[in-house]
Design a protein around this motif. Sequence first.
Motif: not given
Length: 65
Positions: A1-7, A19-24, A27-30, A37-41
């Motif tokens: 589950m991703p941490n806090q989202w940042q934009k 576009v928002e970025v977080s870490t899992s 330690g991966l980038i989401v 919000p349900g679609e992530t890379i």
Amino acid sequence: MPNQWQKSTSSTQDGGNSVEVSTSSEGLIVVRESERPGETITTTQTKFRLFVEGVKRGEFDHFFA
């Protein structure tokens, strides 16, 4: 589950959608779009860092009119 989202603070120019970025927890980038919000890379930190470096160098400027 991703941490806090940042934009970007510039996201208000698009009505708050961005576009928002977080870490899992691994330690991966989401990455996601705030309006979908349900679609992530998910990618590695290394690949994301190399992409951001390319953005900073202007390698993707041709995508903007």
